[in-house]
Design a protein around this motif. Structure first.
Motif, PDB file in Angstrom:
ATOM      1  N   PRO A  82       0.835  -1.217   0.000  1.00  0.00           N
ATOM      2  CA  PRO A  82       0.000   0.000   0.000  1.00  0.00           C
ATOM      3  C   PRO A  82       0.865   1.262   0.000  1.00  0.00           C
ATOM      4  N   GLY A  83       0.542   2.171  -0.878  1.00  0.00           N
ATOM      5  CA  GLY A  83       1.292   3.418  -0.965  1.00  0.00           C
ATOM      6  C   GLY A  83       2.398   3.415  -2.001  1.00  0.00           C
ATOM      7  N   ASP A  84       2.705   2.252  -2.588  1.00  0.00           N
ATOM      8  CA  ASP A  84       3.764   2.196  -3.607  1.00  0.00           C
ATOM      9  C   ASP A  84       3.428   3.058  -4.822  1.00  0.00           C
ATOM     10  N   GLU A  85       2.144   3.276  -5.061  1.00  0.00           N
ATOM     11  CA  GLU A  85       1.731   4.071  -6.225  1.00  0.00           C
ATOM     12  C   GLU A  85       1.960   5.565  -6.012  1.00  0.00           C
ATOM     13  N   GLU A  86       2.149   5.984  -4.772  1.00  0.00           N
ATOM     14  CA  GLU A  86       2.459   7.378  -4.430  1.00  0.00           C
ATOM     15  C   GLU A  86       1.453   8.369  -5.038  1.00  0.00           C
ATOM     16  N   ILE A  87       0.181   8.108  -4.752  1.00  0.00           N
ATOM     17  CA  ILE A  87      -0.900   8.969  -5.246  1.00  0.00           C
ATOM     18  C   ILE A  87      -1.683   9.533  -4.065  1.00  0.00           C
ATOM     19  N   SER A  88      -1.935  10.824  -4.102  1.00  0.00           N
ATOM     20  CA  SER A  88      -2.858  11.467  -3.167  1.00  0.00           C
ATOM     21  C   SER A  88      -4.081  11.933  -3.948  1.00  0.00           C
ATOM     22  N   VAL A  89      -5.242  11.777  -3.346  1.00  0.00           N
ATOM     23  CA  VAL A  89      -6.462  12.350  -3.932  1.00  0.00           C
ATOM     24  C   VAL A  89      -6.748  13.651  -3.195  1.00  0.00           C
ATOM     25  N   MET A  90      -6.747  14.743  -3.944  1.00  0.00           N
ATOM     26  CA  MET A  90      -6.932  16.070  -3.377  1.00  0.00           C
ATOM     27  C   MET A  90      -8.357  16.561  -3.646  1.00  0.00           C
ATOM     28  N   GLU A  91      -8.871  17.327  -2.709  1.00  0.00           N
ATOM     29  CA  GLU A  91     -10.228  17.845  -2.843  1.00  0.00           C
ATOM     30  C   GLU A  91     -10.239  19.367  -2.734  1.00  0.00           C
ATOM     31  N   ILE A  92     -10.890  19.990  -3.698  1.00  0.00           N
ATOM     32  CA  ILE A  92     -11.064  21.446  -3.720  1.00  0.00           C
ATOM     33  C   ILE A  92     -12.513  21.763  -3.364  1.00  0.00           C
ATOM     34  N   ARG A  93     -12.700  22.654  -2.402  1.00  0.00           N
ATOM     35  CA  ARG A  93     -14.049  23.134  -2.066  1.00  0.00           C
ATOM     36  C   ARG A  93     -14.123  24.633  -2.339  1.00  0.00           C
ATOM     37  N   TYR A  94     -15.279  25.068  -2.808  1.00  0.00           N
ATOM     38  CA  TYR A  94     -15.452  26.472  -3.171  1.00  0.00           C
ATOM     39  C   TYR A  94     -16.918  26.844  -3.017  1.00  0.00           C
ATOM     40  N   PRO A  95     -17.262  28.140  -2.953  1.00  0.00           N
ATOM     41  CA  PRO A  95     -18.659  28.582  -2.777  1.00  0.00           C
ATOM     42  C   PRO A  95     -19.451  28.453  -4.071  1.00  0.00           C
ATOM     43  N   SER A  96     -20.040  27.283  -4.297  1.00  0.00           N
ATOM     44  CA  SER A  96     -20.709  27.004  -5.570  1.00  0.00           C
ATOM     45  C   SER A  96     -21.985  27.824  -5.754  1.00  0.00           C
ATOM     46  N   LYS A  97     -22.461  28.469  -4.699  1.00  0.00           N
ATOM     47  CA  LYS A  97     -23.648  29.316  -4.826  1.00  0.00           C
ATOM     48  C   LYS A  97     -23.360  30.526  -5.718  1.00  0.00           C
ATOM     49  N   GLY A 126     -18.007  17.699  -8.606  1.00  0.00           N
ATOM     50  CA  GLY A 126     -19.262  17.408  -7.923  1.00  0.00           C
ATOM     51  C   GLY A 126     -19.946  18.715  -7.569  1.00  0.00           C
ATOM     52  N   ASP A 127     -20.851  18.685  -6.617  1.00  0.00           N
ATOM     53  CA  ASP A 127     -21.584  19.876  -6.210  1.00  0.00           C
ATOM     54  C   ASP A 127     -20.742  20.683  -5.221  1.00  0.00           C
ATOM     55  N   GLY A 128     -20.110  21.730  -5.727  1.00  0.00           N
ATOM     56  CA  GLY A 128     -19.270  22.565  -4.878  1.00  0.00           C
ATOM     57  C   GLY A 128     -17.952  21.928  -4.486  1.00  0.00           C
ATOM     58  N   VAL A 129     -17.589  20.850  -5.187  1.00  0.00           N
ATOM     59  CA  VAL A 129     -16.356  20.145  -4.853  1.00  0.00           C
ATOM     60  C   VAL A 129     -15.718  19.593  -6.124  1.00  0.00           C
ATOM     61  N   VAL A 130     -14.398  19.588  -6.144  1.00  0.00           N
ATOM     62  CA  VAL A 130     -13.637  18.981  -7.236  1.00  0.00           C
ATOM     63  C   VAL A 130     -12.580  18.085  -6.596  1.00  0.00           C
ATOM     64  N   GLN A 131     -12.386  16.905  -7.153  1.00  0.00           N
ATOM     65  CA  GLN A 131     -11.321  16.016  -6.685  1.00  0.00           C
ATOM     66  C   GLN A 131     -10.396  15.677  -7.845  1.00  0.00           C
ATOM     67  N   PHE A 132      -9.121  15.510  -7.524  1.00  0.00           N
ATOM     68  CA  PHE A 132      -8.182  15.065  -8.555  1.00  0.00           C
ATOM     69  C   PHE A 132      -7.082  14.238  -7.910  1.00  0.00           C
ATOM     70  N   VAL A 149      -8.958  29.037  -8.021  1.00  0.00           N
ATOM     71  CA  VAL A 149      -9.160  28.399  -9.321  1.00  0.00           C
ATOM     72  C   VAL A 149     -10.055  29.331 -10.119  1.00  0.00           C
ATOM     73  N   GLY A 150      -9.503  29.880 -11.190  1.00  0.00           N
ATOM     74  CA  GLY A 150     -10.227  30.924 -11.902  1.00  0.00           C
ATOM     75  C   GLY A 150     -10.437  32.111 -10.980  1.00  0.00           C
ATOM     76  N   LYS A 151     -11.673  32.537 -10.841  1.00  0.00           N
ATOM     77  CA  LYS A 151     -11.986  33.667  -9.963  1.00  0.00           C
ATOM     78  C   LYS A 151     -12.448  33.214  -8.576  1.00  0.00           C
ATOM     79  N   ALA A 152     -12.462  31.902  -8.378  1.00  0.00           N
ATOM     80  CA  ALA A 152     -12.973  31.370  -7.112  1.00  0.00           C
ATOM     81  C   ALA A 152     -11.845  31.142  -6.107  1.00  0.00           C
ATOM     82  N   LYS A 153     -12.054  31.632  -4.902  1.00  0.00           N
ATOM     83  CA  LYS A 153     -11.165  31.295  -3.796  1.00  0.00           C
ATOM     84  C   LYS A 153     -11.513  29.874  -3.351  1.00  0.00           C
TER      85      LYS A 153
END
Length: 258
Positions: A82-97, A126-132, A149-153
């Motif tokens: 486990p972990g040999d692939e050295e990948i993290s999944v990151m999540e971005i949250r922003y005010p989707s309203k 997703g709804d107000g969230v991005v993962q990569f 990201v763009g104009k979004a904090k």
């Protein structure tokens, strides 16, 4: 090597040379090689070159069903940990309203930080969230530096639980067809039920990408695992190139994004 090169395109030769370098490195050092994130066609090439040797080949995308994945080319004794692939999944949250950010916005922000495309994988919204998925060594750098990201904090953090990963929203439906050749215009016409003239117009106007690169030559030859994106018509994957019919037409299995 010469015999192998004839099965690939001339513009793929630099990547083929890199793969051969990876294979030589594994043979000489007898240690595993972890690649960057590769698209389906690149992984096909790795399997074609390294698959005939005494190697173990593993693929990891971070997110389930990922299109872009890292590979491990390893000696036969290797047992993945486990972990040999050295990948993290990151999540971005922003005010989707107030604002909506998409795949292209995140891609631009990551490359704008000087991060090479091979160091991060699929991007899902997703709804107000991005993962990569990203190279794990970038985790702290991303948390410290990706503030907009763009104009979004935005707020960014690592996703620790696989249960919180965004599922694969895209689904491909397999179809079988026959074509007179593997030319780009011919395959698009057959896959999308268009005239050759309409297919050629899409290509020549820069609306067609093959493996994420715009191709404007109607005679561009397609091959196994190619991914086509046709603006206004969706995406097509070349799943399998079969034999020929009695009328010398080529059998294809394709996947169409639904």
């Amino acid at each position: 090597m010469e015999g192998m090169l004839q099965h690939f395109r001339k513009d793929e030769q630099p990547f083929i040379e890199r793969v051969n370098g990876w294979v030589t490195e594994v043979e000489d050092r007898y240690t595993p090689k972890l690649t960057g994130f590769l698209d389906p066609r690149q992984r096909y090439i790795v399997r074609a070159i390294a698959g005939s040797g005494d190697f173990i080949l593993l693929e990891f995308g971070g997110l389930p069903g990922a299109e872009r994945q890292r590979m491990i080319i390893a000696p036969s004794y290797y047992e993945a940990q486990p972990g040999d692939e050295e990948i993290s999944v990151m999540e971005i949250r922003y005010p989707s309203k107030f604002i909506e950010i998409g795949h292209r916005d995140v891609l631009g922000s990551l490359t704008g930080l000087g991060i090479d495309r091979s160091r991060f994988g699929d991007i899902r919204t997703g709804d107000g969230v991005v993962q990569f998925a990203a190279d794990a060594s970038l985790t702290d750098y991303l948390i410290a530096n990706l503030q907009a990201v763009g104009k979004a904090k935005v707020r960014i953090a690592e996703v620790r639980s696989q249960e919180e990963f965004l599922p694969l929203a895209e689904q491909y439906q397999e179809e079988s067809l026959t074509v007179s050749s593997l030319r780009l215009d011919t395959v698009i016409a057959g896959a999308l039920n268009l005239s050759r003239q309409k297919s050629a117009m899409l290509i020549q106007s820069g609306k067609v990408k093959v493996n994420h690169a715009v191709r404007e030559s109607v005679s561009y030859e397609l091959s196994d695992s190619d991914l086509l994106s046709v603006r206004g018509h969706g995406r097509i994957r070349i799943e399998e190139i079969g034999g020929r019919t009695k009328k010398e037409r080529i059998r294809l299995v394709i996947g169409k994004l639904i």
